[in-house]
Design an enzyme around this catalytic site. Structure first.
Site, mmCIF file in Angstrom:
data_model
loop_
_atom_site.group_PDB
_atom_site.id
_atom_site.type_symbol
_atom_site.label_atom_id
_atom_site.label_comp_id
_atom_site.label_asym_id
_atom_site.label_seq_id
_atom_site.Cartn_x
_atom_site.Cartn_y
_atom_site.Cartn_z
ATOM 1 N N CYS A 8 50.059 43.955 39.103
ATOM 2 C CA CYS A 8 49.289 42.795 38.648
ATOM 3 C C CYS A 8 48.043 43.221 37.883
ATOM 4 O O CYS A 8 47.554 44.347 38.022
ATOM 5 C CB CYS A 8 48.894 41.935 39.847
ATOM 6 S SG CYS A 8 48.387 40.261 39.384
ATOM 7 N N ASP A 127 47.164 37.864 51.091
ATOM 8 C CA ASP A 127 46.078 38.643 50.501
ATOM 9 C C ASP A 127 44.900 38.674 51.466
ATOM 10 O O ASP A 127 44.849 37.922 52.447
ATOM 11 C CB ASP A 127 45.671 38.026 49.162
ATOM 12 C CG ASP A 127 45.038 39.034 48.206
ATOM 13 O OD1 ASP A 127 44.772 40.178 48.635
ATOM 14 O OD2 ASP A 127 44.807 38.674 47.044
#
Length: 208
Positions: A8, A127
């Site tokens: 990412c 996360d």
């Protein structure tokens, strides 16, 4: 079973080419202006055009206006959307694309409840909680907070590096892992050696 991998926060064609050569399943492009890894629409379109078949392009948004998301989709051929803010399920469903919902994990957050709330998501992304940041903290959370049923369909993020990704896979057996800072030499600038070592760590975890 092979753990899927998403790199990412890519911003450069060279990094896209390296990621593809290493066999990633997806690349993430950040459309959150506050992020140091943010890309402009035309820049993102060029990056996505460089992807071959079977490597997915995922667009990351944080509490964006719906019109902003639609404007990006008109120009950038994203395969999926990733929402990192407080977006409700109805909003996430509203763009005609598969979507991923990020959940900031901490004690007191019931991930089974979140999974039911965001039942339309292709996956939840787990996360690290931070009161000021919507991801990109570079810190791990307590992986023991993720129940096995959610891990099997989930994407593990938050502070992953070549040094810890094998252990994370051994413990959780997630569907996928997502890395950004752990493969960088500077924010938005990936490091080929770190990218290579991370993929080796994933393979080690899968083989254990």
């Amino acid at each position: 079973m092979r753990t899927r991998v998403k790199f990412c926060g890519l911003t450069r064609l060279d990094d896209i080419e390296t990621a593809v050569a290493l066999g990633v399943d997806a690349v993430g492009l950040v459309f959150h202006p506050a992020s140091p890894r943010a890309v402009e629409v035309e820049q993102a379109a060029r990056l996505v055009e460089a992807l071959p078949a079977f490597v997915s392009a995922v667009g990351l948004f944080v509490d964006a206006e719906a019109e902003r998301v639609r404007a990006v989709l008109e120009r950038v051929a994203l395969d999926a959307l990733q929402f990192h803010g407080a977006e409700p399920p109805a909003y996430c469903r509203g763009f005609g694309r598969p979507w991923i919902k990020a959940i900031a994990v901490r004690a007191g957050v019931d991930l089974a409840v979140e999974a039911r709330r965001y039942a339309g998501a292709r996956s939840l992304l787990f996360d690290t909680y931070d009161p000021a940041l919507a991801g990109g903290t570079g810190r791990c959370f307590d992986w023991g907070l993720v129940p096995a049923p959610q891990a099997r369909r989930g994407i593990l993020a938050g502070g992953l590096t070549a040094a810890n990704v094998a252990a994370a896979i051994r413990q959780l057996r997630p569907h996928a892992v997502d890395v950004s800072g752990g493969i960088e030499r500077a924010k938005g600038l990936k490091e080929p050696d770190k990218m290579t070592d991370f993929m080796k760590g994933v393979r080690d975890g899968d083989q254990s």
